[in-house]
Write an enzyme that holds these catalytic residues in place. Structure first.
Site, short mmCIF file in Angstrom:
data_model
loop_
_atom_site.label_atom_id
_atom_site.label_comp_id
_atom_site.label_asym_id
_atom_site.label_seq_id
_atom_site.Cartn_x
_atom_site.Cartn_y
_atom_site.Cartn_z
N THR A 48 93.04 14.34 99.84
CA THR A 48 93.38 14.89 98.82
C THR A 48 95.17 14.89 98.88
OG1 THR A 48 91.62 16.48 98.45
CG2 THR A 48 93.52 16.91 97.43
N CYS A 49 95.57 15.20 100.27
CA CYS A 49 97.07 15.05 100.52
C CYS A 49 97.71 13.98 100.06
CB CYS A 49 97.33 15.50 101.81
SG CYS A 49 96.53 17.08 102.29
N THR A 50 97.06 12.73 100.55
CA THR A 50 97.60 11.36 100.26
C THR A 50 97.45 10.83 98.83
OG1 THR A 50 97.36 11.09 102.71
CG2 THR A 50 97.78 9.23 101.41
#
Length: 162
Positions: A48-50
């Site tokens: 999700t972050c990337t």
């Protein structure tokens, strides 16, 4: 207690990715006298972050700058070496400031931590975004679910700057 709009950023030492090295950063000094967009992710290289959170800030970098933002910074509870690798992997090293909060000291001081011990990840930063002007929080968006990046996404913060 979680930091709130109108409160000053706590004074904590963290690391900033600087080329092939690292710089010690005092958070009170980093945010003083400037307008900074700060967003935090639970971990570099996580899906999700990337794939969902960071790209919006890269894509909207120029829009933030055109609204008088001095820096767009990303924070994660990772060491500076991981943050440098992530900066290079995402191609964002020339736009975003990558901040490493290796021991979660800054996240704890903000009151924005997430316990991901059950998954073997330990204490992490909550997923959030904020606008900080001269060391004072002006906007704060905290995600309810760590797998989502809507409330704390770049589009939401841009709307708040309009």
């Amino acid at each position: 207690m979680t930091i709130a709009i109108g409160q000053s950023i706590p004074d904590v030492k963290i690391k900033k990715v600087a080329g092939d090295g690292a710089e010690d950063v005092n958070t009170a000094e980093f945010f003083a006298g400037r307008k900074v967009v700060l967003f935090a992710v639970p971990g570099a290289f996580t899906p999700t972050c990337t794939n969902n959170h960071l790209p919006g800030f890269v894509e909207n970098y120029d829009a933030f700058k055109s609204r008088g933002i001095d820096d767009v910074a990303v924070l994660a509870v990772n060491d500076v070496h991981v943050m440098r690798a992530w900066a290079r992997f995402t191609g964002a090293e020339d736009k975003l400031v990558f901040l490493a909060d290796g021991n979660a000291d800054f996240a704890r001081a903000l009151g924005l931590t997430l316990d991901l011990s059950a998954g073997g990840l330990g204490t992490r930063a909550s997923r959030f975004s904020m606008l900080v002007e001269d060391g004072v929080v002006k906007q704060l968006n905290v995600e309810e679910a760590p797998g989502s990046a809507e409330t704390s996404g770049a589009a939401r913060l841009l709307e708040q700057l309009a």
